[in-house]
Design a protein around this motif. Sequence first.
Motif, short mmCIF file in Angstrom:
data_model
loop_
_atom_site.label_atom_id
_atom_site.label_comp_id
_atom_site.label_asym_id
_atom_site.label_seq_id
_atom_site.Cartn_x
_atom_site.Cartn_y
_atom_site.Cartn_z
N UNK A 1 53.61 58.49 -10.55
CA UNK A 1 52.94 59.76 -10.87
C UNK A 1 51.98 60.18 -9.74
N UNK A 2 51.27 59.21 -9.20
CA UNK A 2 50.33 59.50 -8.10
C UNK A 2 51.09 60.02 -6.87
N UNK A 3 52.23 59.39 -6.56
CA UNK A 3 53.03 59.83 -5.41
C UNK A 3 53.53 61.26 -5.60
N UNK A 4 53.96 61.58 -6.82
CA UNK A 4 54.42 62.95 -7.11
C UNK A 4 53.27 63.94 -6.96
N UNK A 5 52.10 63.57 -7.51
CA UNK A 5 50.94 64.44 -7.40
C UNK A 5 50.52 64.63 -5.94
N UNK B 1 41.31 49.54 6.44
CA UNK B 1 40.52 49.68 5.22
C UNK B 1 41.41 49.77 3.98
N UNK B 2 42.59 50.41 4.15
CA UNK B 2 43.43 50.64 2.98
C UNK B 2 44.89 50.22 3.27
N UNK C 1 46.91 56.77 -1.45
CA UNK C 1 46.33 55.58 -2.08
C UNK C 1 47.25 54.90 -3.06
N UNK C 2 48.29 55.60 -3.49
CA UNK C 2 49.25 54.98 -4.42
C UNK C 2 49.93 53.77 -3.78
N UNK D 1 39.15 55.09 -4.26
CA UNK D 1 38.94 53.91 -3.41
C UNK D 1 37.93 52.96 -4.04
N UNK D 2 36.87 53.50 -4.60
CA UNK D 2 35.85 52.66 -5.24
C UNK D 2 36.44 51.98 -6.48
#
Length: 493
Positions: free
Chosen positions: A352-356, A114-115, A339-340, A285-286
């Motif tokens: 930034x997403x990976x760090x978060x 899916x991802x 999801x990054x 995801x959406x």
Amino acid sequence: MRSARAPLLRRAAGLPWPALALLVLAIATFVGFLVYPTYPNYDSYYSLLWGREVLHGHLPSFDEYRSPTEHPLAVVFGAALSLLGRHGDRVMVFFTEASFVVLCAGIYRLGRLAFTPLVGLAAAGILCTRFDFPFLAARAYIDIPYLAFVIWAAAFELARPRRGGIVWVLLACAGLLRPEAWILIGLYFLWMCSGELQAHHNPRERLIRWARYAAYAAVGPVVWVATDFIVTGHPFFSLQHTTGLAEELGRTKGLSEVPTATRKFFLNLAKAPVLYAGIAGFIAAVWLAPRRALMPAALWLIGTGTFVLVGVAGLSVIDRYLLVPTLMVMVFAAVALAGWTMLREGLLIRKLWAIAAAAIVIYGIAFTATRVSFHNFDGELRLRGNSHRSLVELLDQPAVRAARRCGPVSTPNHKLVPDTRWILGASASQVVARADDAQAQRVKRGVSLFVVDRGALLRQALVADTDDPFDNIPLPDFRRLAFTDYYAAYVRC
């Protein structure tokens, strides 16, 4: 130093991490099986007993006092395991724990298809940290193989839409374990039929295919109804029995209570951080890949809708009926964490997403370490294993075996009935519950079992508001015959 690290990083990235993780999980599960020798739960013991009755040429005792709803595939499996004798119960636990490993592999596969692969790994990792699921496996709940069938069916279908074949087989197996799967099968039937309309086949060929799909979809309901009719004479015995038992045990909920129960059960199964991460992951995801989110979102919607229908129908409303949508919450929570990887490299938002995500993982570890009592988890597993072995030790004493000639073996309520029957190789009439008013005269003689350990008492003698504490107190003229750390046996001839 950068040039020296680069080959190492490339070499590490090239390792088959999913396969290695699966191998580690399989080894850890097998070690857990040996370290914590647990035994099946109440429902699964009945599957073993009913399977043994079938092998002996008898109709299964589906209508025994407070017996659970039968599951045809589990009864067949129980029949096969009963050939192993008393050790069949441990083998059932082994296969259920193996099913948990298969389920984790299925969640990884679904998340990857899916991802991305990292989303799949994160989803499997989250599943392993939700201790309710491995605990169900350690107690041989049929929910674990049921979930494995459903998740792998979804993964195969996602890999190749309208695949049929293996998807039908997996859904049929799921439908023979839990009737909730019938809704999934029905929807898959409509999905396959719609594909035939798009294929522009001639009408005769289309009708043949539709008939074949209908036959596949009907396997679960037809086998279940036929089993009920052959054994009890009532084709809808399971539905009636489940409804009556749910009312007796106080598990029914009104429609107005279902939303509250849904929220409570999601929080209990997934825990708050995963639930909130699942909401954030669904939004992400959406936003990033709405078509990829369709399968997990559909499973969540169908599972939650089925739970609501179960409540409206007056059946037992328990958290295990929300297991499929809870798994989808974990998949979307994995999107929030990994999801990054769906974004192009070099984007600032990706970094930034990976760090978060790393910060969320650290928070999740801290949350688990400060709120989850591993001591309680260890104690629960050891209690289940130790109490069962204590019961075996008591019932295997020659004096107890000899005293069975005086009358039936009785237990405080229904909880210890299947374990006792399995250990003794006894029939339904030879082991009864003192809480059963229909046995009021018979329990005045014979062997009476009593729970003497506090932990076991709360799980096996005083488990419902309707349980009478006096059922765990010896009747007059009974004398103590034998005892262990968890149980005592009294007799009157």
